[in-house]
Design a protein around this motif. Structure first.
Motif, PDB file in Angstrom:
ATOM      1  N   ASP A  34       0.998  -1.181  -0.178  1.00  0.00           N
ATOM      2  CA  ASP A  34       0.109   0.527   0.118  1.00  0.00           C
ATOM      3  C   ASP A  34       0.968   1.263   0.373  1.00  0.00           C
ATOM      4  N   SER A  35       1.122   1.662  -0.955  1.00  0.00           N
ATOM      5  CA  SER A  35       1.779   2.934  -1.633  1.00  0.00           C
ATOM      6  C   SER A  35       1.801   4.169  -0.335  1.00  0.00           C
ATOM      7  N   ALA A  36       0.098   4.241   0.224  1.00  0.00           N
ATOM      8  CA  ALA A  36       0.358   5.282   1.602  1.00  0.00           C
ATOM      9  C   ALA A  36       0.689   4.689   2.135  1.00  0.00           C
ATOM     10  N   THR A  37       0.459   3.236   2.484  1.00  0.00           N
ATOM     11  CA  THR A  37       1.027   3.295   4.563  1.00  0.00           C
ATOM     12  C   THR A  37       2.615   3.355   3.902  1.00  0.00           C
ATOM     13  N   ASP A  38       3.259   2.704   2.921  1.00  0.00           N
ATOM     14  CA  ASP A  38       4.792   3.041   3.496  1.00  0.00           C
ATOM     15  C   ASP A  38       5.437   4.190   3.309  1.00  0.00           C
ATOM     16  N   ARG A  39       4.704   5.311   3.090  1.00  0.00           N
ATOM     17  CA  ARG A  39       4.826   6.320   3.010  1.00  0.00           C
ATOM     18  C   ARG A  39       4.791   6.745   4.577  1.00  0.00           C
ATOM     19  N   ARG A  40       3.277   6.437   4.829  1.00  0.00           N
ATOM     20  CA  ARG A  40       3.253   6.955   6.285  1.00  0.00           C
ATOM     21  C   ARG A  40       4.431   6.285   7.458  1.00  0.00           C
TER      22      ARG A  40
END
Length: 248
Positions: free
Chosen positions: A7-13
Motif C-alpha cells: 500500500d503506497s499510502a501506508t509505505d509513505r506514512r
C-alpha cells in the motif's frame, strides 16, 4: 507466486524519512539543561557552562568535543571520600567537560529538572542524574538498622543555586508535611527526595513473619514530621532496590 503489492499510502506514512523527522533532535533553546524527551536530558556544554557532574554510566550520546573523567578519590575532599567508602554508595560521579551536546538517561526513568535558588534538597543517591557544579552537595548517612535494611542508608544533600536533574520510575507524587500535622510515612525504596528542612526517622515494625522472609515489605518506613516550617517528600509508584556496594 508474486508478492502482494504494498500500500503506497501506508509505505509513505511509515517511511524511514518520516521516522527520522519524527525522532530528530530538537533545539528548544532552553539553556544549559534541556529536556530532549521526558526520559532523555540534553546538556549544552559551552557558553552556558563548560562542565557538569553526571551519574556514572548515564551518557547515551554526545556531539562535539567532550571529555569524561571519573570522580577522583579525593576530588571532593577526604570527608566525602570516607562517606562514600562507608556507605558503599552506588551513584558514582563522572565529570563531563568541553563543548558540545551531551545526552543523558538512566534505565528509561523519567527525568525531572529542578532549579534550586538558595534552597536545599535531599535526593536518594540512586535517583540523581546530573547537576551543575555551582550546587554544593554532601552525602548524608542515615545510621540506623532500619535505614540499612530498608535500602535508604545514604542520600545526597544539594544546596545553593543551580540546576539539578533527578529521575523517577513513572510520575512522582509530592506529599506535604505540615507543622503540627500528622506524620507522613513512606517506603524507603519508593522515596525519591525531600525538602532540606526535614529530618526523617525510621519506623520499624519487625514481626516474626518478617524475620522469616514472609513480610509484606512495609515493615520499615521513613517518618517525616515538620517542626517549624512546612516541607515535602517526593515518592514514586515503584520500589527501587538499592544498588549493591561498589556498583557503578
Amino acid at each position: 507466486m508474486s508478492a502482494a503489492p504494498s500500500d503506497s499510502a501506508t509505505d509513505r506514512r511509515h517511511s524511514l524519512a518520516e521516522f527520522v523527522a519524527a525522532t530528530n533532535q530538537q533545539d528548544r533553546g532552553e539553556g544549559f539543561f534541556e529536556m530532549e524527551r521526558d526520559r532523555l536530558l540534553e546538556v549544552n556544554l559551552g557558553a552556558a557552562g563548560t562542565e557538569v557532574w553526571i551519574k556514572a554510566g548515564a551518557m547515551v550520546a554526545y556531539t562535539g568535543r567532550i571529555g569524561f573523567e571519573r570522580e577522583g578519590m579525593l576530588e571532593h575532599g577526604l570527608g566525602k571520600f570516607l562517606k562514600k567508602a562507608v556507605s558503599g554508595e552506588g551513584a558514582k560521579l563522572t565529570k563531563a567537560t568541553g563543548r558540545g551536546r551531551l545526552y543523558l538517561a538512566d534505565q528509561g526513568k523519567k527525568v525531572t529538572l529542578l532549579h534550586l535558588d538558595g534552597e536545599s534538597l535531599f535526593v536518594n543517591g540512586n535517583d540523581m542524574l546530573a547537576f551543575e557544579p555551582t550546587l554544593g552537595w554532601d552525602i548524608n548517612l542515615m545510621r540506623s538498622l532500619g535505614a540499612i535494611a530498608g535500602g535508604g542508608l545514604f542520600n545526597v544533600r544539594f544546596a545553593g543555586r543551580g540546576m539539578l536533574a533527578i529521575t523517577t520510575h513513572y510520575d512522582p507524587l509530592t506529599l506535604r508535611v505540615e507543622p503540627g500535622g500528622p506524620p507522613v510515612f513512606t517506603d524507603p525504596q519508593a522515596t525519591i527526595a525531600w525538602s532540606g528542612n526535614l529530618e526523617p526517622k525510621f519506623k520499624t515494625d519487625v514481626q516474626f513473619k518478617t524475620l522469616l522472609g514472609r513480610g509484606s515489605g512495609e515493615s520499615i518506613q521513613m517518618e517525616f514530621t515538620a517542626a517549624r516550617s512546612p516541607g515535602f517528600v517526593v515518592v514514586q509508584p515503584f520500589e527501587e532496590r538499592p544498588m549493591p556496594p561498589g556498583a557503578a
